[in-house]
Motif scaffolding. Structure first.
Motif, PDB file in Angstrom:
ATOM      1  N   UNK A   1       0.825  -1.208   0.000  1.00 43.17           N
ATOM      2  CA  UNK A   1       0.000   0.000   0.000  1.00 43.17           C
ATOM      3  C   UNK A   1       0.854   1.250   0.000  1.00 43.17           C
ATOM      4  N   UNK A   2       0.347   2.291  -0.664  1.00 41.61           N
ATOM      5  CA  UNK A   2       0.996   3.600  -0.587  1.00 41.61           C
ATOM      6  C   UNK A   2       0.051   4.628   0.044  1.00 41.61           C
ATOM      7  N   UNK A   3      -1.098   4.139   0.548  1.00 44.54           N
ATOM      8  CA  UNK A   3      -1.978   5.026   1.317  1.00 44.54           C
ATOM      9  C   UNK A   3      -1.273   5.388   2.631  1.00 44.54           C
ATOM     10  N   UNK A   4      -1.459   6.629   3.070  1.00 46.11           N
ATOM     11  CA  UNK A   4      -0.833   7.051   4.329  1.00 46.11           C
ATOM     12  C   UNK A   4      -1.944   7.346   5.341  1.00 46.11           C
TER      13      UNK A   4
ATOM     14  N   UNK B   1      -7.040   8.929  18.997  1.00 45.26           N
ATOM     15  CA  UNK B   1      -7.165   9.220  20.432  1.00 45.26           C
ATOM     16  C   UNK B   1      -6.297  10.401  20.864  1.00 45.26           C
ATOM     17  N   UNK B   2      -5.718  11.128  19.886  1.00 40.03           N
ATOM     18  CA  UNK B   2      -4.833  12.242  20.215  1.00 40.03           C
ATOM     19  C   UNK B   2      -3.542  11.736  20.845  1.00 40.03           C
ATOM     20  N   UNK B   3      -2.694  12.646  21.303  1.00 36.16           N
ATOM     21  CA  UNK B   3      -1.494  12.277  22.057  1.00 36.16           C
ATOM     22  C   UNK B   3      -1.364  13.224  23.239  1.00 36.16           C
ATOM     23  N   UNK B   4      -0.723  12.782  24.312  1.00 36.69           N
ATOM     24  CA  UNK B   4      -0.612  13.618  25.507  1.00 36.69           C
ATOM     25  C   UNK B   4       0.092  14.935  25.188  1.00 36.69           C
ATOM     26  N   UNK B   5       1.159  14.855  24.379  1.00 37.72           N
ATOM     27  CA  UNK B   5       1.900  16.076  24.089  1.00 37.72           C
ATOM     28  C   UNK B   5       1.201  16.925  23.020  1.00 37.72           C
ATOM     29  N   UNK B   6       0.128  16.374  22.401  1.00 38.66           N
ATOM     30  CA  UNK B   6      -0.643  17.095  21.390  1.00 38.66           C
ATOM     31  C   UNK B   6      -2.095  16.596  21.448  1.00 38.66           C
ATOM     32  N   UNK B   7      -2.851  17.019  22.491  1.00 38.14           N
ATOM     33  CA  UNK B   7      -4.171  16.428  22.746  1.00 38.14           C
ATOM     34  C   UNK B   7      -5.194  16.642  21.633  1.00 38.14           C
ATOM     35  N   UNK B   8      -5.005  17.667  20.800  1.00 37.48           N
ATOM     36  CA  UNK B   8      -5.997  17.948  19.755  1.00 37.48           C
ATOM     37  C   UNK B   8      -5.681  17.250  18.435  1.00 37.48           C
ATOM     38  N   UNK B   9      -4.676  16.386  18.452  1.00 35.73           N
ATOM     39  CA  UNK B   9      -4.317  15.620  17.256  1.00 35.73           C
ATOM     40  C   UNK B   9      -5.478  14.710  16.849  1.00 35.73           C
ATOM     41  N   UNK B  10      -5.749  14.646  15.543  1.00 36.10           N
ATOM     42  CA  UNK B  10      -6.810  13.759  15.055  1.00 36.10           C
ATOM     43  C   UNK B  10      -6.214  12.769  14.055  1.00 36.10           C
ATOM     44  N   UNK B  11      -7.033  11.865  13.573  1.00 39.49           N
ATOM     45  CA  UNK B  11      -6.576  10.880  12.577  1.00 39.49           C
ATOM     46  C   UNK B  11      -6.834  11.425  11.173  1.00 39.49           C
ATOM     47  N   UNK B  12      -6.079  10.890  10.206  1.00 37.46           N
ATOM     48  CA  UNK B  12      -6.287  11.308   8.821  1.00 37.46           C
ATOM     49  C   UNK B  12      -5.804  10.216   7.875  1.00 37.46           C
ATOM     50  N   UNK B  13      -6.297  10.256   6.657  1.00 42.94           N
ATOM     51  CA  UNK B  13      -5.837   9.342   5.601  1.00 42.94           C
ATOM     52  C   UNK B  13      -5.570  10.170   4.350  1.00 42.94           C
ATOM     53  N   UNK B  14      -4.411   9.964   3.725  1.00 46.85           N
ATOM     54  CA  UNK B  14      -4.062  10.697   2.506  1.00 46.85           C
ATOM     55  C   UNK B  14      -3.526   9.722   1.454  1.00 46.85           C
ATOM     56  N   UNK B  15      -3.334  10.268   0.260  1.00 47.59           N
ATOM     57  CA  UNK B  15      -2.840   9.470  -0.865  1.00 47.59           C
ATOM     58  C   UNK B  15      -3.756   8.284  -1.174  1.00 47.59           C
ATOM     59  N   UNK B  16      -5.059   8.533  -1.109  1.00 46.86           N
ATOM     60  CA  UNK B  16      -6.046   7.482  -1.390  1.00 46.86           C
ATOM     61  C   UNK B  16      -6.284   7.424  -2.895  1.00 46.86           C
ATOM     62  N   UNK B  17      -6.118   6.243  -3.467  1.00 49.94           N
ATOM     63  CA  UNK B  17      -6.383   6.046  -4.898  1.00 49.94           C
ATOM     64  C   UNK B  17      -7.333   4.865  -5.062  1.00 49.94           C
ATOM     65  N   UNK B  18      -7.809   4.701  -6.275  1.00 46.33           N
ATOM     66  CA  UNK B  18      -8.734   3.591  -6.533  1.00 46.33           C
ATOM     67  C   UNK B  18      -8.033   2.240  -6.398  1.00 46.33           C
TER      68      UNK B  18
ATOM     69  N   UNK C   1      -5.748   1.458  -3.967  1.00 47.27           N
ATOM     70  CA  UNK C   1      -5.215   1.105  -2.634  1.00 47.27           C
ATOM     71  C   UNK C   1      -6.286   1.109  -1.535  1.00 47.27           C
ATOM     72  N   UNK C   2      -7.551   0.889  -1.932  1.00 49.48           N
ATOM     73  CA  UNK C   2      -8.614   0.925  -0.910  1.00 49.48           C
ATOM     74  C   UNK C   2      -9.121  -0.468  -0.544  1.00 49.48           C
ATOM     75  N   UNK C   3      -8.350  -1.500  -0.863  1.00 50.07           N
ATOM     76  CA  UNK C   3      -8.699  -2.850  -0.412  1.00 50.07           C
ATOM     77  C   UNK C   3      -8.593  -2.929   1.095  1.00 50.07           C
ATOM     78  N   UNK C   4      -9.361  -3.822   1.710  1.00 43.15           N
ATOM     79  CA  UNK C   4      -9.404  -3.928   3.169  1.00 43.15           C
ATOM     80  C   UNK C   4      -8.026  -4.234   3.755  1.00 43.15           C
ATOM     81  N   UNK C   5      -7.315  -5.171   3.147  1.00 43.79           N
ATOM     82  CA  UNK C   5      -5.974  -5.525   3.628  1.00 43.79           C
ATOM     83  C   UNK C   5      -5.020  -4.349   3.517  1.00 43.79           C
ATOM     84  N   UNK C   6      -5.147  -3.569   2.430  1.00 44.58           N
ATOM     85  CA  UNK C   6      -4.273  -2.407   2.241  1.00 44.58           C
ATOM     86  C   UNK C   6      -4.549  -1.330   3.298  1.00 44.58           C
ATOM     87  N   UNK C   7      -5.836  -1.104   3.561  1.00 42.30           N
ATOM     88  CA  UNK C   7      -6.191  -0.089   4.568  1.00 42.30           C
ATOM     89  C   UNK C   7      -5.659  -0.498   5.943  1.00 42.30           C
TER      90      UNK C   7
END
Length: 466
Positions: free
Chosen positions: A361-364, A370-387, A389-395
């Motif tokens: 996979x090249x999806x990032x 759940x954030x991090x203690x040193x950065x509590x407002x951190x959220x999750x994200x997904x980038x470089x999504x292509x047609x 690399x969206x298989x379940x195993x790849x994700x």
């Protein structure tokens, strides 16, 4: 079974389970062990910001675990070591007239202790996030090399003092869950804690081994609730009764941190780093010559927690470990339910592991949901999504990669090389059962990854009772 000279009982009161083991401290061999999920989580009045556990259920699980061990071995126990989940806090009212626990005997022998529910609050765990960034920013500045975060005992008690002062009035003690267990076993009148656990609460000056008393008092902290602190590894008291046939008078150690005990039982020398992935994730190694300061704390990804014998652990502690992957699994399961195809959770895990093992996979994905203690407002994200690399195993593979990249960002390979670390010792069910995570560790750190017979915090608690 025959007499064994130096048997110690190790107890680990963890976030999701209680584990106990009997260790021959001459050889550090585990002779017998038992574990039980506590299933102690209870709904919080703070919604998703709160994280509470039912104390009677946790102590019941402890009794059950010890009761399952061989009685002949228990009679030979010479000492008891206790550790458990760090940072959390519980409140209780304990007097000789109205104790926080009951004793239950059969044929003149003590069988178990039970918690008196009305005298005890829930346990507010390290996962509690009721103290938001604004609340934390308004707390007084500590004199400690360690920062204080939401979920830490002192922060939670400050929040209670501001938002639920009436609740605090009902109690005369506060401690971690493992400190409470030690107090109960030794029939102490007031809780005592170790330097390891005091440091995990915040506002503790490791340089002078003392609470920030003046700062806390000026800030309106409920000072009567602070436990006394002794050095890690000291004896807290003696077993007050014959407990599941363990002899009355057996020395019980002051409660310790599960992280420190896990490291103690895992490393073979100071050139080992320990990677633990269970509920959360930590990379850690022992530092022999760290000197703590008592200046204002600086928030940074690597922190230095007290270990044993004056040494410290360099710790990169991520809030996102097996829990982030489990969140994804539960979401998948929920989607299947909504589509009308219920799938058992174990089946989802098995399939994900199978698919991800051979996936490329090249999806990032940054799975910091759940954030991090040193950065509590951190959220999750997904980038470089292509047609492509969206298989379940790849994700899922991308998620595992993201977890390790996040930890590597906190404690990179260069840091380990500079500390002369020669191998990584794996620990925790989240890592030992997940071949994909193991592959990513080798890829990122370029160091051997081994699994030893250690890794057991309960074993470490027993070993700490020298």
């Amino acid at each position: 079974m025959g007499d064994q000279n130096n048997l110690a009982l190790g107890i680990d009161i963890g976030t999701t389970s209680v584990k106990v083991c009997i260790v021959n401290t001459d050889t550090n061999e585990i002779i017998a062990k038992h574990g039980k999920d506590t299933q102690a989580n209870v709904p919080s009045d703070q919604g998703t910001d709160g994280n509470k556990q039912d104390v009677p259920k946790i102590i019941s699980a402890l009794n059950t675990c010890v009761a399952k061990l061989n009685k002949d071995l228990l009679r030979q126990i010479k000492k008891i070591g206790v550790c458990g989940q760090m940072h959390g806090v519980m409140l209780f009212n304990h007097t000789s007239e109205a104790p926080a626990w009951d004793r239950h005997e059969r044929d003149g022998a003590l069988i178990r202790y039970d918690v008196v529910q009305k005298n005890v609050s829930n346990l507010y765990t390290w996962q509690d996030s009721r103290c938001d960034s604004e609340f934390m920013a308004n707390l007084p500045t500590a004199q400690s090399h360690l920062a204080t975060y939401t979920g830490y005992g002192i922060a939670t008690l400050f929040w209670m003092a501001k938002n639920k002062p009436d609740k605090l009035q009902r109690y005369n003690c506060a401690s971690t869950i493992q400190d409470f267990a030690v107090m109960m076993l030794c029939n102490l009148q007031k809780p005592i804690t170790s330097v390891q656990l005091a440091a995990s609460w915040g506002y503790f000056d490791c340089k002078n081994s003392s609470w920030n008393l003046e700062i806390l008092e000026t800030g309106g902290f409920p000072m009567n609730l602070l436990p006394d602190v002794v050095e890690s590894g000291q004896v807290a008291g003696e077993l007050a009764d014959n407990w599941h046939t363990i002899p009355k008078g057996t020395p019980v150690g002051v409660a310790l941190g599960d992280l420190q005990c896990s490291v103690l039982s895992t490393i073979e020398n100071f050139k080992d780093a320990v990677l633990n992935i269970s509920t959360s994730a930590q990379m850690t190694y022992v530092v022999e010559n760290f000197e703590p300061t008592n200046d204002a704390p600086v928030v940074r990804p690597i922190e230095y927690f007290p270990y044993f014998d004056g040494k410290y652990l360099a710790v990169a502690a991520s809030l996102n470990g097996g829990n982030a992957l489990a969140t994804f699994v539960k979401t998948l399961q929920q989607w299947c339910m909504e589509l009308g195809f219920p799938v058992p959770q174990a089946k989802v895990w098995d399939k994900l592991m199978e698919l991800a093992a051979s996936a490329e996979t090249d999806m990032v994905i940054q799975p910091t949901i759940l954030g991090e203690r040193y950065m509590p407002d951190l959220t999750a994200s997904a980038t470089n999504i292509t047609i492509g690399n969206i298989g379940l195993g790849q994700v899922f593979r991308s998620m595992c990669q993201g977890l390790l990249h996040n930890l590597h960002g906190m404690m990179p390979r260069d840091t380990l090389i500079e500390a002369e670390i020669t191998r990584i010792v794996g620990n925790g069910s989240g890592l030992s059962r997940n071949k994909v995570l193991q592959q990513e560790v080798l890829q990122l750190y370029q160091l051997p990854l081994v699994f030893t017979s250690g890794g057991d915090a309960a074993k470490g608690a027993a070993m700490a009772m020298k």
